[in-house]
Design a protein around this motif. Structure first.
Motif, PDB file in Angstrom:
ATOM      1  N   ASP A 150      60.694  32.282 -60.794  1.00  0.00           N
ATOM      2  CA  ASP A 150      60.693  31.089 -59.947  1.00  0.00           C
ATOM      3  C   ASP A 150      60.752  29.865 -60.851  1.00  0.00           C
ATOM      4  OD1 ASP A 150      60.729  29.601 -57.660  1.00  0.00           O
ATOM      5  OD2 ASP A 150      58.661  29.995 -57.069  1.00  0.00           O
ATOM      6  N   LYS A 151      61.044  28.712 -60.266  1.00  0.00           N
ATOM      7  CA  LYS A 151      61.043  27.471 -61.017  1.00  0.00           C
ATOM      8  C   LYS A 151      60.245  26.420 -60.247  1.00  0.00           C
ATOM      9  CE  LYS A 151      65.419  28.066 -63.469  1.00  0.00           C
ATOM     10  NZ  LYS A 151      64.886  27.972 -64.843  1.00  0.00           N
ATOM     11  N   THR A 152      59.358  25.719 -60.931  1.00  0.00           N
ATOM     12  CA  THR A 152      58.543  24.694 -60.280  1.00  0.00           C
ATOM     13  C   THR A 152      59.079  23.310 -60.633  1.00  0.00           C
ATOM     14  OG1 THR A 152      57.047  24.393 -62.127  1.00  0.00           O
ATOM     15  CG2 THR A 152      56.530  26.177 -60.603  1.00  0.00           C
ATOM     16  N   SER A 162      51.938  27.179 -53.227  1.00  0.00           N
ATOM     17  CA  SER A 162      51.673  28.368 -52.406  1.00  0.00           C
ATOM     18  C   SER A 162      52.847  29.336 -52.361  1.00  0.00           C
ATOM     19  CB  SER A 162      51.217  27.959 -51.007  1.00  0.00           C
ATOM     20  OG  SER A 162      52.080  27.012 -50.452  1.00  0.00           O
ATOM     21  N   ALA A 163      54.094  28.804 -52.416  1.00  0.00           N
ATOM     22  CA  ALA A 163      55.244  29.719 -52.368  1.00  0.00           C
ATOM     23  C   ALA A 163      55.322  30.549 -53.652  1.00  0.00           C
ATOM     24  CB  ALA A 163      56.532  28.933 -52.160  1.00  0.00           C
ATOM     25  N   THR A 164      55.135  29.898 -54.795  1.00  0.00           N
ATOM     26  CA  THR A 164      55.170  30.613 -56.076  1.00  0.00           C
ATOM     27  C   THR A 164      54.027  31.629 -56.133  1.00  0.00           C
ATOM     28  OG1 THR A 164      56.032  28.603 -57.071  1.00  0.00           O
ATOM     29  CG2 THR A 164      55.260  30.308 -58.571  1.00  0.00           C
ATOM     30  N   ASN A 166      52.580  33.103 -53.678  1.00  0.00           N
ATOM     31  CA  ASN A 166      52.909  34.230 -52.805  1.00  0.00           C
ATOM     32  C   ASN A 166      53.887  35.194 -53.477  1.00  0.00           C
ATOM     33  OD1 ASN A 166      53.044  35.604 -50.118  1.00  0.00           O
ATOM     34  ND2 ASN A 166      55.188  34.974 -50.295  1.00  0.00           N
ATOM     35  N   LYS A 167      54.900  34.628 -54.168  1.00  0.00           N
ATOM     36  CA  LYS A 167      55.872  35.481 -54.859  1.00  0.00           C
ATOM     37  C   LYS A 167      55.187  36.332 -55.930  1.00  0.00           C
ATOM     38  CE  LYS A 167      59.866  32.468 -54.379  1.00  0.00           C
ATOM     39  NZ  LYS A 167      61.057  31.912 -55.023  1.00  0.00           N
TER      40      LYS A 167
END
Lengths: 331, 316
Positions: A150-152, A162-164, A166-167
């Motif tokens: 992922d990338k923030t 929260s999305a990261t 969750n992943k």
């Protein structure tokens, strides 16, 4: 300060052994500022007695001052400037006595693979040159162990992960490498802990900051691994640690051992009769010196020989501070 | 693109999105209330929020609590939460009133053009945020762990934590209360009257300045609650924390229909959820891209937003 005292200790010991004041050390304080360093560098090169430089300590000022040293032909060994690009300018006087930032990626990947023995790893970065660079190396080194990416946003620009989170939880990863800096990393760690993820966060030296523990809270921060292209000075060989403490009244800090070694390389060169900058330069280019922190042999670009590069892992404790964990095995 | 991941994680992503969206929604109410009455955007609202967040932290700091403290007993936590909420509401409300008094009222008295309001609002926002930056040395402040996240509902990979429930419920309660206040009380009627037609309202004996102050106060109140929810959820505060949140909340207000209270709620919750879905499908770096594509798409077909009804026309 660490660096200066390390180098000075080497000179003091040398002079004690060979009678007073054979070699003098001249200090230039650039305050680490790229705009101050060039002026001092020009001042320095007019002093014909100077045949070698331990420094400059920081990467930014190195970019500004090293061209001047290069034109003057005065050999330098930096004990602590780790920006990768420093060795790509073709400066013939440049030598680096530590690993560069590029060594951290493989180091972190090796730690995850060989020390944590993780079989599923999540990798994310903050899209910065530093963070994405590290994460890409980690991804390619780990290969099929990477369970998700992922990338923030850039550091300090994102607060809700929260999305990261969750992943990472859903990927089943037991280790998470984050290429980025301490604020995002701290918030990620806090929110991962809140989501009951118990794996280990591994990151580069950009996360080695007290702000990481402030953001995550000491409890959540404990156990996080940060890599550093350096060795802890407390693990230096010989009588260095004790000598340093006796002389300065404080414990040897990061890179003080490397500065000590760098100075000793010059001193050994002087012993060998290399008393002009030209002779000193060709001596350093072919040196093979065993010091207290490492053995030094330089490549044609001035980097340490790849077989000598050391990357250490530091671990956050429950007090919110990092302590040396172990030297990362190379494979 | 990972649609399988989205289907698999639909539950957790929705709940996390609703919790974040609840904060956006309460935040957005401040924009929508002021816009409904004054037809201007209060860009200093992000700092109204910021002051609330720091107020709560400072109150907890008085009990020498920080990010490394242990979680106190439940009774104490409830007391501390109440204190934090009160402090945040007072600080946010006061900040909103001061901003109105200093940055807007003098301009209004001189019938300044709308552009002047815009720039004083941005100015007030920068003054507060930068001053906070100087006072806090631009470093992050940790939040005491008053609520240790614990699952209250577990269903497959869906874990709903106590904190998420608290945030969503609190936001809905605040929202319901505000809606009732605007639609049924005398003061609320005054607000609606000024929103519909300021001059007629003044002729009917409504004190316009008092209504405007009230609107800023209400917005500040909601921002104060949002601030406490934010610090509990995120766990740190920084001087620029309001900026990014402010942009998203403003977007939420526009998406739902600016000037419309229920629109702000809908827009906020929707944005929170869409951000999470987008982050799952396209990657976290694309979440804002998707949010604004959605906003433009909605505005193309519904230029006044999803519930596009102004505060004045809203009927109970």
């Amino acid at each position: 300060m660490n660096i200066e005292q390390g180098a000075e200790l080497a000179v003091v010991q040398y002079n004690d052994k060979n009678g007073k004041d054979c070699v003098t050390i001249k200090k230039f304080d650039s305050q680490g500022k790229p705009d101050v360093a060039p002026g001092l560098a020009r001042q320095l090169v007019t002093d014909k007695k100077i045949i070698g430089i331990v420094g400059p300590p920081f990467s930014g000022e190195s970019e500004a001052a090293n061209p001047i040293f290069n034109d003057a032909g005065i050999p330098l060994i930096t004990p602590s400037a780790t920006r990768v690009s420093l060795s790509s300018h073709g400066w013939k006087v440049f030598h680096r006595a530590v690993a560069n930032d590029g060594a951290q990626g493989p180091g972190a990947a090796n730690y995850i693979k060989n020390v944590l023995k993780a079989t599923k790893v999540f990798v994310a970065d903050d899209q910065s040159a530093y963070g994405a660079g590290l994460a890409d190396v980690v991804k390619s080194t780990l290969g099929s162990l990477v369970a998700g990416t992922d990338k923030t946003d850039a550091d300090g620009k994102q607060t809700d992960f929260s999305a990261t989170v969750n992943k990472i939880v859903q990927s089943g990863a037991t280790a998470f490498f984050y290429g980025g800096y301490y604020q995002n990393a701290g918030l990620l760690r806090k929110q991962l802990t809140a989501a009951n993820w118990k794996g280990t966060l591994v990151a580069g030296d950009g996360v080695d900051d007290p702000g990481y523990a402030t953001a995550a809270g000491n409890d959540a921060a404990a156990g996080t691994i940060v890599t550093c292209p350096c060795s802890p000075a407390s693990k230096a060989g010989g009588s260095f640690v004790g000598d340093y403490k006796t002389k300065w009244g404080v414990d040897a800090g990061t890179y003080s051992d490397v500065a000590y070694d760098a100075m000793n390389i010059f001193l050994k060169g002087i012993d060998g009769g290399n008393t002009t900058p030209d002779k000193m330069l060709s001596y350093i280019n072919s040196v093979n010196y065993s010091g207290v922190a490492n053995t030094y042999k330089f490549t044609s670009t001035g980097e340490l020989d790849p077989s000598l590069i050391k990357v250490w892992a530091f671990k956050f404790g429950t007090d919110g501070k990092t302590a040396p964990d172990q030297e990362i095995p190379k494979s | 693109m990972n649609f399988v991941g989205l289907l698999h994680s639909l539950g957790p992503l929705s709940i996390a999105g609703l919790a974040q969206g609840a904060i956006y929604a309460l935040f957005a109410l401040g924009y929508t209330l002021v816009y409904g009455v004054l037809r201007l955007i209060n860009f200093a609202h992000s700092e109204v929020f910021l002051m609330g967040a720091y107020a709560a932290l400072n109150v907890w700091g008085l009990f020498s609590l920080n990010q490394n403290s242990a979680t106190p007993a439940t009774v104490v936590v409830i007391g501390l939460l109440m204190l934090g909420l009160v402090a945040a509401i007072i600080a946010s409300g006061a900040t909103a009133l001061v901003v109105e008094l200093v940055a807007y009222r003098p301009l209004r008295r001189r019938n300044a053009p709308p552009l002047a309001f815009l720039i004083t609002a941005i100015g007030a926002s920068l003054v507060i945020s930068e001053a906070t930056g100087v006072f806090t040395h631009r470093s992050i402040t940790g939040v005491p762990p008053l609520i240790r996240p614990a699952d209250v509902v577990t269903f497959g990979n869906l874990h709903i934590t106590n904190l998420q429930v608290l945030i969503i419920v609190l936001a809905l309660v605040m929202m319901f209360g505000l809606d009732r206040f605007i639609n049924t009380t005398r003061l609320g009627r005054g607000i609606r009257a000024v929103a519909q037609n300021p001059d007629s309202a003044a002729l009917m004996g409504v004190n316009k300045n008092r209504v405007i102050s009230l609107v800023f106060l209400l917005g500040g109140l909601m921002a104060g609650v949002a601030a406490v929810m934010y610090v509990l959820k995120i766990g740190t505060v920084k001087f620029d924390a309001g900026f990014d949140l402010g942009i998203v909340a403003f977007t939420a207000a526009v998406l739902g229909g600016i000037g419309n209270l229920r629109g702000a709620l809908l827009g906020g919750l929707l944005l929170g959820v869409v951000e999470n879905y987008a982050a799952e499908v396209f990657g976290t770096e694309y979440r804002r891209v998707i949010v604004f594509v959605l906003l433009i798409g909605v505005l193309m077909f519904l230029p006044t937003g999803l519930l596009g009804e102004s505060l004045g026309k809203a009927r109970a």
